[in-house]
Design an enzyme around this catalytic site. Structure first.
Site, PDB file in Angstrom:
ATOM      1  N   ASP A  15      47.213  42.890  41.659  1.00  0.00           N
ATOM      2  CA  ASP A  15      46.343  42.585  40.413  1.00  0.00           C
ATOM      3  C   ASP A  15      44.930  41.994  41.227  1.00  0.00           C
ATOM      4  O   ASP A  15      45.047  41.548  42.081  1.00  0.00           O
ATOM      5  CB  ASP A  15      47.118  41.369  39.904  1.00  0.00           C
ATOM      6  N   HIS A  32      40.058  49.952  40.393  1.00  0.00           N
ATOM      7  CA  HIS A  32      41.246  50.511  40.325  1.00  0.00           C
ATOM      8  C   HIS A  32      41.171  51.501  41.676  1.00  0.00           C
ATOM      9  O   HIS A  32      42.244  51.869  42.489  1.00  0.00           O
ATOM     10  CB  HIS A  32      41.642  51.328  39.212  1.00  0.00           C
ATOM     11  N   LEU A 127      60.707  53.989  54.887  1.00  0.00           N
ATOM     12  CA  LEU A 127      60.422  53.163  54.160  1.00  0.00           C
ATOM     13  C   LEU A 127      60.481  53.588  52.383  1.00  0.00           C
ATOM     14  O   LEU A 127      60.160  54.926  52.512  1.00  0.00           O
ATOM     15  CB  LEU A 127      58.740  52.625  54.216  1.00  0.00           C
TER      16      LEU A 127
HETATM   17  C1  IPE Z   1      50.125  42.965  36.016  1.00  0.00           C
HETATM   18  O1  IPE Z   1      48.910  42.702  35.850  1.00  0.00           O
HETATM   19  C2  IPE Z   1      50.435  44.303  35.880  1.00  0.00           C
HETATM   20  C3  IPE Z   1      49.982  45.211  37.111  1.00  0.00           C
HETATM   21  C4  IPE Z   1      49.490  44.483  38.082  1.00  0.00           C
HETATM   22  C5  IPE Z   1      50.319  46.459  37.037  1.00  0.00           C
HETATM   23  P1  IPE Z   1      48.097  42.448  34.366  1.00  0.00           P
HETATM   24  O2  IPE Z   1      46.785  42.091  35.040  1.00  0.00           O
HETATM   25  O3  IPE Z   1      48.568  43.460  33.653  1.00  0.00           O
HETATM   26  O4  IPE Z   1      48.929  41.001  34.210  1.00  0.00           O
HETATM   27  P2  IPE Z   1      48.472  39.779  33.239  1.00  0.00           P
HETATM   28  O5  IPE Z   1      47.838  40.480  31.987  1.00  0.00           O
HETATM   29  O6  IPE Z   1      47.257  39.248  33.841  1.00  0.00           O
HETATM   30  O7  IPE Z   1      49.659  38.813  33.119  1.00  0.00           O
HETATM   31  C1  IPE Z   2      45.413  45.291  38.293  1.00  0.00           C
HETATM   32  O1  IPE Z   2      44.424  45.057  38.526  1.00  0.00           O
HETATM   33  C2  IPE Z   2      45.788  46.768  38.023  1.00  0.00           C
HETATM   34  C3  IPE Z   2      46.457  46.879  36.647  1.00  0.00           C
HETATM   35  C4  IPE Z   2      47.059  46.095  36.041  1.00  0.00           C
HETATM   36  C5  IPE Z   2      46.564  48.255  36.289  1.00  0.00           C
HETATM   37  P1  IPE Z   2      43.662  44.350  36.812  1.00  0.00           P
HETATM   38  O2  IPE Z   2      43.273  45.501  36.208  1.00  0.00           O
HETATM   39  O3  IPE Z   2      44.580  43.630  36.166  1.00  0.00           O
HETATM   40  O4  IPE Z   2      42.666  43.428  37.385  1.00  0.00           O
HETATM   41  P2  IPE Z   2      42.241  41.896  36.630  1.00  0.00           P
HETATM   42  O5  IPE Z   2      43.195  41.162  36.657  1.00  0.00           O
HETATM   43  O6  IPE Z   2      41.517  42.541  35.386  1.00  0.00           O
HETATM   44  O7  IPE Z   2      41.148  41.573  37.604  1.00  0.00           O
HETATM   45 MG    MG Z   3      45.037  41.798  35.852  1.00  0.00          MG
END
Ligand code: IPE
Ligand code: IPE
Ligand code: MG
Length: 236
Positions: A15, A32, A127
């Site tokens: 995240d 990403h 792994l």
């Molecule tokens: C969780 O992150 C999902 C992934 C990292 C794939 P999100 O960014 O979607 O989670 P919330 O919305 O902050 O809970």
């Molecule tokens: C995690 O990073 C990737 C996915 C959930 C696919 P985010 O895109 O949620 O990044 P933030 O949380 O908005 O910074």
């Molecule tokens: Mg996120």
């Protein structure tokens, strides 16, 4: 109680990509892309640390709520990773790739690539990398319950024969150990529907780094913290 100081199964909620990009004045997609690079590095480092199972949360059942262009960019990056894993599979590296989640809503080419890499890497013994993709812990439990209900309906299973074991056999992680350690970078303190059944006795490490900045040092820091934890599993 003695315990393994190296976790057998590490889960990572990747995240913080969006915030990483925003801080640089870049589009979320760039975050990403940087996150995908961090993922490749962490796979390497897990092999070096002889961790047998790594599960990364790549796309949740809730992430469809995002703009279409962002969803497509994430799927594109996953496809690139699978292509790369497939291309290098022969010389490599003892990595088994598995996808956890309902892949039926993905585009057919991506589904096909997932099946191919899973087949091709099935017998690797190093792994195991589980990519949680269109994954939700609740969705996984729904699938498991439906599979068991079907067996009951067909008279192949009695309701009282439903146990933790039979439920587990129907999860995407069937046959794998539960995660010992779950790491969430980005500063958020929640699971967001990740491995909710399997994490019953996991140790959690929350870190303030954003995922694209998460490298071997950060993983080692989490492993060190894990090694110092006292796990009791309900005993004294
Ligand atoms: C969780 O992150 C999902 C992934 C990292 C794939 P999100 O960014 O979607 O989670 P919330 O919305 O902050 O809970
Ligand atoms: C995690 O990073 C990737 C996915 C959930 C696919 P985010 O895109 O949620 O990044 P933030 O949380 O908005 O910074
Ligand atoms: Mg996120």
């Amino acid at each position: 109680m003695t315990q393994n100081t190296v976790p057998q199964h590490v889960g990572i909620i990747m995240d913080g990509n969006g915030r990483w990009a925003k801080r640089r004045g870049l589009p979320r997609q760039a975050g990403h892309k940087a996150g995908a690079k961090a993922f490749r590095n962490i796979v390497k480092h897990c092999r070096q640390r002889k961790i047998p199972y790594l599960t990364v949360y790549a796309f949740s059942t809730e992430n469809w709520k995002r703009p279409k262009a962002e969803v497509e960019a994430i799927m594109q990056l996953l496809e690139e990773y699978l292509d790369e894993a497939f291309a290098h599979e022969d010389e490599d590296k003892d990595v088994r790739v598995q996808v956890l989640g309902d892949i039926s809503p993905l585009k057919p080419e991506l589904q096909e690539k997932i099946k191919q890499i899973q087949d091709k890497s099935r017998d690797k013994t190093g792994l195991t990398v589980n990519i949680a993709l269109n994954y939700g812990g609740r969705d996984e439990l729904v699938h498991s319950m439906q599979a068991l209900a079907q067996r009951v309906k067909e008279g192949r299973l009695q309701p009282e024969e439903i146990t933790e074991g039979t439920i587990e056999q129907c999860l995407y992680t069937a046959g794998q150990p539960d995660p010992d350690l779950i790491i969430r970078p980005s500063g958020e303190l929640r699971l967001s529907n990740f491995l909710i059944w399997q994490s019953a006795y996991a140790e959690f490490v929350f870190m303030n780094v954003l995922w694209p900045d998460f490298g071997p040092q950060e993983l080692d820091q989490a492993l060190k913290e894990f090694a110092g934890r006292n796990r009791r599993f309900g005993a004294v």
